[in-house]
Motif scaffolding. Structure first.
Motif, short mmCIF file in Angstrom:
data_model
loop_
_atom_site.label_atom_id
_atom_site.label_comp_id
_atom_site.label_asym_id
_atom_site.label_seq_id
_atom_site.Cartn_x
_atom_site.Cartn_y
_atom_site.Cartn_z
N VAL A 4 0.86 -1.18 0.00
CA VAL A 4 0.00 0.00 0.00
C VAL A 4 0.90 1.23 0.00
O VAL A 4 1.91 1.29 0.70
CB VAL A 4 -0.93 -0.01 1.23
N ILE A 5 0.53 2.20 -0.81
CA ILE A 5 1.33 3.43 -0.93
C ILE A 5 0.53 4.60 -0.39
O ILE A 5 -0.57 4.89 -0.88
CB ILE A 5 1.73 3.68 -2.39
N ASP A 6 1.10 5.26 0.60
CA ASP A 6 0.52 6.48 1.16
C ASP A 6 1.10 7.65 0.37
O ASP A 6 2.28 7.93 0.45
CB ASP A 6 0.87 6.61 2.64
N ALA A 7 0.26 8.32 -0.39
CA ALA A 7 0.71 9.46 -1.19
C ALA A 7 0.25 10.78 -0.58
O ALA A 7 0.33 11.82 -1.23
CB ALA A 7 0.19 9.33 -2.62
N ALA A 8 -0.23 10.76 0.64
CA ALA A 8 -0.77 11.97 1.26
C ALA A 8 0.13 12.57 2.34
O ALA A 8 -0.09 13.71 2.73
CB ALA A 8 -2.14 11.68 1.85
N SER A 9 1.13 11.86 2.80
CA SER A 9 2.02 12.40 3.84
C SER A 9 2.81 13.58 3.25
O SER A 9 2.94 13.70 2.03
CB SER A 9 2.98 11.32 4.33
N PRO A 10 3.35 14.44 4.11
CA PRO A 10 4.15 15.56 3.59
C PRO A 10 5.31 15.10 2.71
O PRO A 10 5.57 15.69 1.67
CB PRO A 10 4.64 16.26 4.86
N ASP A 11 6.01 14.03 3.12
CA ASP A 11 7.11 13.50 2.32
C ASP A 11 6.61 13.01 0.96
O ASP A 11 7.22 13.27 -0.08
CB ASP A 11 7.82 12.36 3.06
N ALA A 12 5.49 12.31 0.96
CA ALA A 12 4.92 11.79 -0.29
C ALA A 12 4.48 12.94 -1.19
O ALA A 12 4.67 12.89 -2.41
CB ALA A 12 3.76 10.86 0.00
N ARG A 13 3.90 13.97 -0.62
CA ARG A 13 3.49 15.14 -1.42
C ARG A 13 4.71 15.81 -2.06
O ARG A 13 4.65 16.26 -3.20
CB ARG A 13 2.69 16.12 -0.58
N ASP A 14 5.83 15.84 -1.34
CA ASP A 14 7.06 16.39 -1.92
C ASP A 14 7.50 15.54 -3.11
O ASP A 14 7.93 16.08 -4.14
CB ASP A 14 8.18 16.43 -0.88
N ARG A 15 7.39 14.23 -2.97
CA ARG A 15 7.76 13.34 -4.07
C ARG A 15 6.80 13.51 -5.24
O ARG A 15 7.22 13.49 -6.40
CB ARG A 15 7.82 11.89 -3.60
N LEU A 16 5.51 13.69 -4.96
CA LEU A 16 4.55 13.95 -6.04
C LEU A 16 4.92 15.24 -6.77
O LEU A 16 4.87 15.28 -8.01
CB LEU A 16 3.13 14.04 -5.49
N SER A 17 5.29 16.26 -6.03
CA SER A 17 5.69 17.53 -6.66
C SER A 17 6.91 17.35 -7.55
O SER A 17 7.03 18.01 -8.58
CB SER A 17 5.98 18.59 -5.60
N ALA A 18 7.82 16.47 -7.14
CA ALA A 18 9.00 16.19 -7.97
C ALA A 18 8.62 15.43 -9.23
O ALA A 18 9.27 15.57 -10.27
CB ALA A 18 10.03 15.40 -7.16
N ALA A 19 7.57 14.63 -9.15
CA ALA A 19 7.11 13.88 -10.33
C ALA A 19 6.46 14.80 -11.35
O ALA A 19 6.69 14.69 -12.56
CB ALA A 19 6.15 12.78 -9.91
N LEU A 20 5.64 15.72 -10.86
CA LEU A 20 4.95 16.67 -11.75
C LEU A 20 4.60 17.90 -10.93
O LEU A 20 3.70 17.85 -10.09
CB LEU A 20 3.69 16.04 -12.36
N GLY A 21 5.31 18.97 -11.16
CA GLY A 21 5.18 20.18 -10.36
C GLY A 21 3.94 21.00 -10.68
O GLY A 21 4.05 22.15 -11.08
N ILE A 22 2.78 20.40 -10.48
CA ILE A 22 1.50 21.08 -10.69
C ILE A 22 0.68 20.88 -9.42
O ILE A 22 0.32 19.75 -9.07
CB ILE A 22 0.76 20.52 -11.93
#
Length: 165
Positions: A4-22
């Motif tokens: 299971v992948i948690d994409a909502a934590s602050p660290d995960a949100r930073d990684r999401l921003s690195a994937a696509l900065g929108i």
């Protein structure tokens, strides 16, 4: 085995921003968390990026260096960009000069940095794509740039959230 992948934590949100900065994309993907697997996360990212606006394209461009140039900064996006461009192979003075000139022409013509998924391409392939895309009209090129962003985001999600992340 899937995890299971948690994409909502602050660290995960930073990684999401690195994937696509929108910002809208990050919020939408994070809101769908948790994800049953990496594939489900990537699918959600692709759905959230399906209808990028022109303003979102402009927002994302700020996170991408010119092809052939180093990204500014030290964050995950810069590291990913450097790795993607390193995969282009050995420097070739003639091809590199042609890409640099093509970047200038592209920016003058379209008003933004040339975006291309560098991963899996050679320098010559990048140059060939740049030259081909310079022949696009504005609408066709905007659509291609958005598609390239989607491809980059999918690859980056796999790198940032995969087993080796």
């Amino acid at each position: 085995m899937s995890r299971v992948i948690d994409a909502a934590s602050p660290d995960a949100r930073d990684r999401l921003s690195a994937a696509l900065g929108i910002a809208r994309w990050v919020d939408e993907v994070a809101a769908g968390s948790p994800y049953a697997s990496l594939d489900v996360l990537v699918d959600a990212g692709e759905r959230a990026a399906a209808d990028l606006t022109d303003a979102e394209l402009d927002e994302a461009v700020g996170h991408h260096p010119r092809i052939g140039e180093r990204a500014a900064g030290e964050g995950a996006s810069s590291r990913l960009s450097a790795g993607e461009q390193a995969g282009l192979g050995r420097n070739d003075e003639g091809v590199d000069a042609a890409i640099a000139r093509g970047n200038e022409v592209y920016e003058e013509r379209f008003g933004r940095v040339f975006l291309i998924r560098a991963a899996g391409r050679s320098r010559q392939e990048v140059l060939d794509e740049l030259q081909r895309r310079l022949k696009n009209d504005d609408a066709a090129e905007t659509a291609e740039a958005k598609d390239q962003l989607r491809q980059i985001a999918a690859l980056r999600l796999r790198a940032l959230f995969g087993e080796d992340a």
